[in-house]
Structures are given as structure tokens and as C-alpha cells.
Design an enzyme around this catalytic site. Structure first.
Site, PDB file in Angstrom:
ATOM      1  N   ASP A  49     -15.040  11.891-130.278  1.00 39.12           N
ATOM      2  CA  ASP A  49     -15.298  11.079-131.696  1.00 39.12           C
ATOM      3  C   ASP A  49     -14.177  11.629-132.552  1.00 39.12           C
ATOM      4  O   ASP A  49     -13.728  12.664-132.215  1.00 39.12           O
ATOM      5  CB  ASP A  49     -16.453  11.800-132.474  1.00 39.12           C
ATOM      6  CG  ASP A  49     -17.000  10.882-133.464  1.00 39.12           C
ATOM      7  OD1 ASP A  49     -17.979  10.110-133.309  1.00 39.12           O
ATOM      8  OD2 ASP A  49     -16.551  10.545-134.490  1.00 39.12           O
ATOM      9  N   GLU A 164     -26.288  -3.320-126.439  1.00 36.29           N
ATOM     10  CA  GLU A 164     -27.295  -2.155-126.743  1.00 36.29           C
ATOM     11  C   GLU A 164     -28.382  -2.806-127.471  1.00 36.29           C
ATOM     12  O   GLU A 164     -28.139  -3.677-128.420  1.00 36.29           O
ATOM     13  CB  GLU A 164     -26.722  -0.962-127.213  1.00 36.29           C
ATOM     14  CG  GLU A 164     -27.920   0.115-127.512  1.00 36.29           C
ATOM     15  CD  GLU A 164     -28.428   0.475-126.210  1.00 36.29           C
ATOM     16  OE1 GLU A 164     -27.787   0.878-125.456  1.00 36.29           O
ATOM     17  OE2 GLU A 164     -29.781   0.174-126.388  1.00 36.29           O
ATOM     18  N   LYS A 217     -26.459 -10.464-127.559  1.00 36.38           N
ATOM     19  CA  LYS A 217     -26.687  -9.601-128.442  1.00 36.38           C
ATOM     20  C   LYS A 217     -26.700 -10.153-129.917  1.00 36.38           C
ATOM     21  O   LYS A 217     -27.841  -9.864-130.841  1.00 36.38           O
ATOM     22  CB  LYS A 217     -25.651  -8.534-128.607  1.00 36.38           C
ATOM     23  CG  LYS A 217     -25.462  -7.430-129.870  1.00 36.38           C
ATOM     24  CD  LYS A 217     -26.787  -6.437-129.493  1.00 36.38           C
ATOM     25  CE  LYS A 217     -26.669  -5.567-130.815  1.00 36.38           C
ATOM     26  NZ  LYS A 217     -27.637  -4.480-130.791  1.00 36.38           N
ATOM     27  N   GLY A 270     -33.445  -4.507-143.543  1.00 34.26           N
ATOM     28  CA  GLY A 270     -32.098  -3.747-144.037  1.00 34.26           C
ATOM     29  C   GLY A 270     -31.676  -3.351-142.614  1.00 34.26           C
ATOM     30  O   GLY A 270     -31.651  -3.684-141.524  1.00 34.26           O
ATOM     31  N   CYS A 273     -27.715  -3.116-138.894  1.00 33.60           N
ATOM     32  CA  CYS A 273     -27.634  -4.059-137.829  1.00 33.60           C
ATOM     33  C   CYS A 273     -27.977  -5.617-138.146  1.00 33.60           C
ATOM     34  O   CYS A 273     -26.995  -6.500-138.121  1.00 33.60           O
ATOM     35  CB  CYS A 273     -28.379  -3.891-136.498  1.00 33.60           C
ATOM     36  SG  CYS A 273     -28.191  -2.201-135.850  1.00 33.60           S
TER      37      CYS A 273
HETATM   38  C1  UGA Z   1     -32.349  -3.711-134.453  1.00 31.70           C
HETATM   39  C2  UGA Z   1     -32.838  -4.364-133.252  1.00 31.70           C
HETATM   40  O1  UGA Z   1     -34.526  -4.440-133.477  1.00 31.70           O
HETATM   41  C3  UGA Z   1     -32.425  -3.834-132.185  1.00 31.70           C
HETATM   42  O2  UGA Z   1     -32.873  -4.362-130.981  1.00 31.70           O
HETATM   43  C4  UGA Z   1     -30.853  -3.505-132.171  1.00 31.70           C
HETATM   44  O3  UGA Z   1     -30.373  -2.952-130.955  1.00 31.70           O
HETATM   45  C5  UGA Z   1     -30.573  -3.200-133.472  1.00 31.70           C
HETATM   46  O4  UGA Z   1     -30.829  -3.703-134.615  1.00 31.70           O
HETATM   47  C6  UGA Z   1     -28.885  -2.908-133.375  1.00 31.70           C
HETATM   48  O5  UGA Z   1     -28.153  -4.088-133.183  1.00 31.70           O
HETATM   49  O6  UGA Z   1     -28.389  -1.984-132.956  1.00 31.70           O
HETATM   50  P1  UGA Z   1     -32.967  -1.669-136.109  1.00 31.70           P
HETATM   51  O7  UGA Z   1     -31.967  -2.355-137.181  1.00 31.70           O
HETATM   52  O8  UGA Z   1     -32.691  -0.349-135.565  1.00 31.70           O
HETATM   53  O9  UGA Z   1     -32.856  -2.323-134.804  1.00 31.70           O
HETATM   54  O10 UGA Z   1     -34.215  -1.839-136.693  1.00 31.70           O
HETATM   55  P2  UGA Z   1     -35.576  -2.798-136.584  1.00 31.70           P
HETATM   56  O11 UGA Z   1     -36.712  -2.154-136.200  1.00 31.70           O
HETATM   57  O12 UGA Z   1     -35.280  -4.010-135.748  1.00 31.70           O
HETATM   58  O13 UGA Z   1     -35.863  -3.189-138.075  1.00 31.70           O
HETATM   59  C7  UGA Z   1     -34.836  -3.829-138.731  1.00 31.70           C
HETATM   60  C8  UGA Z   1     -35.370  -4.253-140.344  1.00 31.70           C
HETATM   61  O14 UGA Z   1     -36.393  -5.200-140.126  1.00 31.70           O
HETATM   62  C9  UGA Z   1     -35.967  -3.049-140.963  1.00 31.70           C
HETATM   63  O15 UGA Z   1     -35.727  -3.095-142.222  1.00 31.70           O
HETATM   64  C10 UGA Z   1     -37.481  -3.450-140.745  1.00 31.70           C
HETATM   65  O16 UGA Z   1     -38.368  -2.882-141.935  1.00 31.70           O
HETATM   66  C11 UGA Z   1     -37.570  -5.066-140.934  1.00 31.70           C
HETATM   67  N1  UGA Z   1     -38.625  -5.349-140.203  1.00 31.70           N
HETATM   68  C12 UGA Z   1     -38.799  -5.300-138.881  1.00 31.70           C
HETATM   69  C13 UGA Z   1     -39.581  -6.371-140.968  1.00 31.70           C
HETATM   70  O17 UGA Z   1     -39.132  -6.425-142.082  1.00 31.70           O
HETATM   71  N2  UGA Z   1     -40.576  -6.601-140.461  1.00 31.70           N
HETATM   72  C14 UGA Z   1     -40.782  -6.731-138.986  1.00 31.70           C
HETATM   73  O18 UGA Z   1     -41.689  -7.420-138.728  1.00 31.70           O
HETATM   74  C15 UGA Z   1     -40.001  -6.013-138.432  1.00 31.70           C
END
Ligand code: UGA
Length: 464
Positions: A49, A164, A217, A270, A273
Site C-alpha cells: 500500500d 469481487e 461486475k 449508499g 460501490c
Molecule cells: C455491494 C454489493 O452488494 C456487493 O456484491 C459488491 O461486491 C459491492 O457492492 C462492491 O461492488 O464492492 P456493499 O456496497 O458493501 O456491496 O453493500 P450492500 O449490502 O450491497 O448495500 C448497498 C446499499 O444498498 C446500502 O446502502 C444498503 O442499505 C442498501 N440496500 C440494500 C437497500 O436499501 N435495500 C436492500 O434491500 C439492500
């Protein structure tokens, strides 16, 4: 035999790692958790890093972020993980190097690839290695990097796209139990080398060309974001027609073609990603002359959803000027201290612009958050303290500990027991029986019988 596939007389174990080290460039969520997973699979790992302070902290066993399971794995694999700022420690001894640097959105909406480019620039001439790209990059990036490597005489570098899919908050189990491994390569030997590392996990492998892997992805994240914006719009219609989105989502989700996951409405998605990747895919399509209309709507719905709750609140309270509002949760989702693109920040800014005073709580986000929140915001260590004297509380992040707030004494401590549940976390009837006036997203309001709905709505702030 594939010369790039690490071989060892006995299978490696976490206790006695074997084979050549695996390189990781970038120790954010993806990089660090990938490195820990590879250590767990019995490989020595070297993480590079540019951030000296981060490397020093990691050497001391401290993770740079809150992520369940990471501290334990760091401690467990202390002896088999090396952290360095010296590229020569990775580009040389490691036959496979994962690139896991961030690709934030640039000013035009395109992904900013400057960190990826810096990694490519650091690979010395004569290097013999597989570069496994885990950073999320626009489709076409791998092809461009491969051309650049050839043009600059680095013929020994083979490129694999290995996107990923981990989620923050469940990153460790996600990496150790993947639903699929995607490998995009024009070079079967390079793909075999990466496939061999992940083979013990037993996940289905999707082998394809580099551009298709890159698209998997982006398309997966865009689809999940679309699902969220869709259910948020359904919730808004449920509000208008008096239906309950919880029942609607359950009824939809039992159809296996739809699936129950990612049908939870709320105050918008939010994180580092979805917002970035949806914008990047829209921009990528636009750059190629295709207008991806659906994604424009997905983004717009998400932006409006963050603000919609402010209107709900103003309707209830009569005015927001001078109202004291408690925000429960700052992180973009539970299980993380990540504030990137968190709905809490937009909500806080909007409420402050309307003249509200804010008291915030989050179980893991530190006080540095105050630098991102409106001036005058107070941050408290106990959630119940945020509610005391407040005219309304908003559940912004569905931390399970907020369920403990559903108690009559907590409701009684509020100036007005108005609980706006932005994540539909709390059972409406339980909230009402504890004395809260519960307002959710796409669900019928639930009030305690004793609330006098004819009472004047505007609430003066204590002490103002
Ligand atoms: C997301 C994807 O789910 C992963 O598969 C991917 O690897 C990752 O992005 C990435 O590209 O690195 P992440 O951002 O960590 O993962 O979190 P999520 O659990 O997907 O939630 C994302 C947002 O959606 C959060 O703000 C969550 O509150 C919101 N969300 C999720 C909802 O509002 N409703 C839902 O039913 C699910």
C-alpha cells in the site's frame, strides 16, 4: 504443469502456509479481506500500500476500518502476512498479484483509474506474473492495460479480470464462501493460476473473456441497485394507496424468479460501490453512444428517496425550523463504519438547511463524522441520549441495537415520540405499544391509542 500455479508437496494450511507468496496491491476492504482469505487458505501473502500510516497500523495488527472478522484473521495470520510500501517486495516474489486499489468516480462520472494506472506503472520490465484485477473497472480496461503492457515491453505480465462481490459488513464470509468466481482472461494459463488459488472454496467458476468479466461486475451491481430503486418506488406507491410494502415485497420475493433479497425499501442505497458503479456503467454506455435510460431513473429515484423523508417529517412536525431531530445511524449500512455516499449525510444536510438541530448516534462511526455533518451537530455515545428531548428520531441505519430503544421510558423522554423508521427496522405495533408514533417507508403509520392527532403539530425546541 502450469508454472504459475503454486505447487507444494503437501496442501497448504493456515498453520503452515506453503508455496510462493500471493501479492495484494491496495489494502482497502477488498484487498485486505482478499489477503486474509488467501492466508486462511494457506498461502503466505504480501500486501502493498502507498499509505505508510496504514501499513504501520496493519503491521501492528490494526485494521484500518471496522469489519467483522478482520481483526481476528489479522491476529491469526500475523506470521504469514507481510505489509509493505515497497513495490519490489511484491513485483518479483509473487507469481500472482491481485490489484485491489480503489476506482472512485471522477468528475465526469467515469471511474477514476489513476490508482490502477499507478500500479501498472510500478510493474518492472522483466516481471513474470499474473495481474489479477479485482478493482471495479469499466469494460475495456483490461484490454487497454494489456496493450499498454505489451507496448512498454512487459511481455511477462498476464492479465486476468477477477471481480469481487463481497459486501461490507459481511466481507469475510462473502470472500470465503463466494457464490461464484468470475475469471476473464485471454490466456488460459493465467486464468488457471488464479482459479487454482480459489479452487478450495468450491464455488462455480465463470470463465470468459476479459470484457465480459468486467461487465459481470458492473451489471450485477447495477441490477441490485435497480432492485432497490424499484422497491423504493413500490413503497412510495404503497404509501399513496395505503398498502403495506413489507407484505408486497414478501409476496413478490417468494417468486423464485424475483427472489426476496434486496427488496427492502428505505432511504436509498449508499456506500462506495452502488452509487459509483451505477454512474460508471451509465457513463460507459454513454461514451459508447448508448443512452442507458433505466439507470438514469435508478439514480434519480435513489436521490429523491434520501430527501423524501424530510418532507414526511415536515408534514408531521408542521415545520422543521428549530426542531430537534435525532439521527440513529450514520454508516451507509450496518456492520461498517463507512460513510461514503451514506444517506445520513444528505439527510443531515437537508434537515440543517431547513433549520433543524441535529443529534446523531452510531455504534461504530467515530467522531471524525462530525467534520462531514452540519456545524452544530451533536454526537452522543448512547442512542437513548439522542432521543432525549428530541422532537423526532429517524432510523437511518438499521443497526440491530436500535431495537432496544423500543421502550416506554425512551418514548417518554422525547419531546414528541415521533419515530421515523427509514429502514423499516422496528415492528410498528411494538413501537406504538411503547408509546412511539411510528412512521415507516411504504407501510401504514402506527400510533399509540393515546396520541392526540388533533394537537398542534409544531414543536418548540427545549431551551430555544
Ligand atoms: C455491494 C454489493 O452488494 C456487493 O456484491 C459488491 O461486491 C459491492 O457492492 C462492491 O461492488 O464492492 P456493499 O456496497 O458493501 O456491496 O453493500 P450492500 O449490502 O450491497 O448495500 C448497498 C446499499 O444498498 C446500502 O446502502 C444498503 O442499505 C442498501 N440496500 C440494500 C437497500 O436499501 N435495500 C436492500 O434491500 C439492500
Amino acid at each position: 504443469m502450469n508454472p504459475l500455479v503454486p505447487s507444494s508437496p503437501a496442501p497448504p494450511t493456515p498453520e503452515s502456509p506453503a508455496g510462493p507468496p500471493v501479492g495484494i496491491v491496495g489494502t482497502g476492504y477488498v484487498g485486505l479481506v482478499t489477503g486474509l482469505a488467501l492466508a486462511e487458505l494457506g498461502h503466505p501473502v504480501i500486501c502493498l500500500d502507498v499509505d505508510r500510516a496504514k501499513v504501520a497500523a496493519l503491521r501492528a495488527g490494526q485494521a484500518p476500518f471496522h469489519e467483522p472478522g478482520v481483526d481476528a484473521l489479522l491476529a491469526r495470520h500475523r506470521d504469514h502476512l507481510r505489509f509493505t510500501t515497497d513495490p519490489a517486495e511484491v513485483f518479483g516474489p509473487c507469481p500472482v498479484v491481485f490489484v485491489t486499489v480503489d476506482t472512485p468516480p471522477g468528475p465526469s462520472g467515469d471511474a477514476d483509474l489513476s490508482r490502477v494506472e499507478a500500479v501498472v506503472a510500478a510493474i518492472p520490465t522483466g516481471a513474470e506474473l499474473v495481474m489479477a484485477m479485482k478493482s471495479t473497472v469499466p469494460a475495456g480496461t483490461g484490454r487497454r492495460i494489456t496493450r499498454h503492457l505489451r507496448a512498454t515491453g512487459r511481455h511477462g505480465v498476464r492479465y486476468v479480470s477477477n471481480p469481487e462481490f463481497l459486501r461490507e459488513g459481511s466481507a469475510v464470509p462473502d470472500v470465503l464462501h463466494p457464490e461464484r468466481v468470475v475469471l476473464g482472461a485471454d490466456d488460459a494459463v493465467a486464468a488457471d493460476a488464479v482459479a487454482a488459488l480459489w479452487a478450495p472454496l468450491g464455488a462455480p467458476v465463470v470463465r470468459c473473456d476479459v470484457a465480459s468479466a468486467e461487465m459481470v461486475k458492473l451489471a450485477a451491481n447495477a441490477f441490485l441497485a435497480t432492485k432497490i430503486s424499484f422497491v423504493n418506488e413500490i413503497a412510495n406507491v404503497c404509501d399513496a394507496v395505503g398498502a403495506d410494502v413489507a407484505t408486497v415485497a414478501r409476496g413478490m420475493g417468494l417468486d423464485s424468479r424475483i427472489g426476496a433479497a434486496f427488496l427492502n425499501p428505505g432511504i436509498g442505497y449508499g456506500g462506495s460501490c452502488f452509487p459509483k458503479d451505477v454512474a460508471a456503467l451509465k457513463q460507459l454506455a454513454g461514451n459508447s453512444g448508448y443512452h442507458f435510460q433505466l439507470l438514469s431513473a435508478v439514480i434519480e429515484v435513489n436521490e429523491l428517496q434520501k430527501r423524501r423523508i424530510v418532507v414526511h417529517l415536515a408534514d408531521r412536525l408542521g415545520q422543521l425550523q428549530g426542531a430537534r431531530i435525532a439521527l440513529l445511524g450514520l454508516a451507509f449500512k450496518p456492520g461498517t463504519d463507512d460513510l461514503r455516499e451514506a444517506s445520513s449525510l444528505v439527510l443531515a444536510a437537508r434537515l440543517a438547511a431547513e433549520g433543524a438541530t441535529l443529534v446523531v448516534h452510531d455504534p461504530v462511526v467515530g467522531d471524525h463524522a462530525l467534520g462531514l455533518l452540519p456545524p452544530g451537530t451533536a454526537k452522543v455515545a448512547r442512542a437513548a441520549d439522542a432521543l432525549a428531548g428530541a422532537d423526532a428520531a429517524i432510523v437511518v441505519t438499521e443497526w440491530p441495537e436500535y431495537l432496544d430503544l423500543v421502550r416506554p421510558e425512551v418514548a417518554a423522554s422525547m419531546a414528541r415520540p415521533l419515530l421515523v423508521d427509514g429502514r423499516n427496522l422496528i415492528d410498528p405495533e411494538a413501537a406504538a405499544s411503547a408509546g412511539f408514533e411510528w412512521v415507516g417507508v411504504g407501510r401504514p403509520d402506527c400510533f399509540p391509542a393515546q396520541i392526540d392527532l388533533e394537537a398542534p403539530a409544531a414543536v418548540p425546541v427545549a431551551g430555544s
